[in-house]
Design a protein around this motif. Structure first.
Motif, short mmCIF file in Angstrom:
data_model
loop_
_atom_site.label_atom_id
_atom_site.label_comp_id
_atom_site.label_asym_id
_atom_site.label_seq_id
_atom_site.Cartn_x
_atom_site.Cartn_y
_atom_site.Cartn_z
N LEU A 119 31.13 50.53 -1.18
CA LEU A 119 31.64 49.46 -2.05
C LEU A 119 30.51 48.53 -2.51
O LEU A 119 30.54 48.04 -3.63
CB LEU A 119 32.72 48.65 -1.34
CG LEU A 119 34.11 49.26 -1.28
CD1 LEU A 119 35.03 48.41 -0.43
CD2 LEU A 119 34.68 49.45 -2.67
N ALA A 120 29.55 48.31 -1.65
CA ALA A 120 28.44 47.41 -1.98
C ALA A 120 27.56 47.97 -3.10
O ALA A 120 26.87 47.22 -3.77
CB ALA A 120 27.60 47.14 -0.74
N MET B 46 34.17 54.03 1.72
CA MET B 46 33.63 53.30 2.86
C MET B 46 33.08 51.95 2.38
O MET B 46 32.66 51.81 1.24
CB MET B 46 32.49 54.11 3.51
CG MET B 46 32.90 55.49 3.96
SD MET B 46 34.08 55.47 5.31
CE MET B 46 33.00 55.06 6.65
N ASP B 47 33.08 50.97 3.27
CA ASP B 47 32.60 49.63 2.92
C ASP B 47 31.15 49.66 2.43
O ASP B 47 30.78 48.90 1.53
CB ASP B 47 32.72 48.69 4.11
CG ASP B 47 34.17 48.33 4.39
OD1 ASP B 47 35.00 48.42 3.46
OD2 ASP B 47 34.47 47.94 5.53
N GLU B 48 30.33 50.53 3.02
CA GLU B 48 28.93 50.62 2.60
C GLU B 48 28.83 51.06 1.14
O GLU B 48 27.94 50.64 0.41
CB GLU B 48 28.14 51.61 3.47
CG GLU B 48 28.22 51.41 4.96
CD GLU B 48 29.46 52.05 5.58
OE1 GLU B 48 29.71 53.25 5.38
OE2 GLU B 48 30.17 51.33 6.28
N ARG C 201 39.74 48.45 -6.87
CA ARG C 201 40.72 47.52 -6.31
C ARG C 201 42.06 47.60 -7.04
O ARG C 201 43.11 47.61 -6.41
CB ARG C 201 40.18 46.11 -6.31
CG ARG C 201 39.01 45.94 -5.35
CD ARG C 201 38.46 44.53 -5.34
NE ARG C 201 37.19 44.46 -4.65
CZ ARG C 201 37.05 44.47 -3.33
NH1 ARG C 201 38.10 44.56 -2.56
NH2 ARG C 201 35.85 44.39 -2.78
N ASP D 251 34.02 48.26 -9.04
CA ASP D 251 34.70 47.57 -7.94
C ASP D 251 36.08 47.11 -8.39
O ASP D 251 37.07 47.29 -7.66
CB ASP D 251 33.86 46.39 -7.47
CG ASP D 251 34.48 45.69 -6.28
OD1 ASP D 251 34.72 46.36 -5.25
OD2 ASP D 251 34.74 44.47 -6.38
#
Length: 89
Positions: A15-16, A11-13, A27, A23
């Motif tokens: 990734l932070a 989820m994007d959350e 990717r 990271d």
């Protein structure tokens, strides 16, 4: 070294919260990458890449895929992919 790594859905959350190395691995592993490729692309020693990947497996961030060796012979497709990746460096 020849183990293939792929990233899990994140989820994007989440990734932070990743380190820059995590990271980058997430990717680059959207398509299958060997641990050796990850090491070369991150420009870190193979041992460091192995530890990073192992920690990420424990956290469920990536999955490992062991090559299937038939009759003790290496998978030529996998070897060609690794060679191609190394040539791109």
């Amino acid at each position: 070294m020849e183990t293939l790594v792929s990233s899990s859905f994140i989820m994007d959350e989440e990734l932070a919260l990743l380190t820059p190395e995590q990271d980058a691995i997430i990717r680059m592993c959207r398509s299958f990458r060997s641990v050796a490729e990850i090491s070369a692309l991150l420009r870190v020693p193979l041992g460091v890449a192995r530890v990073l990947v192992a920690d990420m497996v424990d956290e469920g961030l990536v999955r490992l895929h062991q090559p299937r060796l038939e009759q003790g012979q290496p998978d030529l497709n996998m070897l060609e992919r690794v060679l191609s990746g190394l040539r791109r460096l």
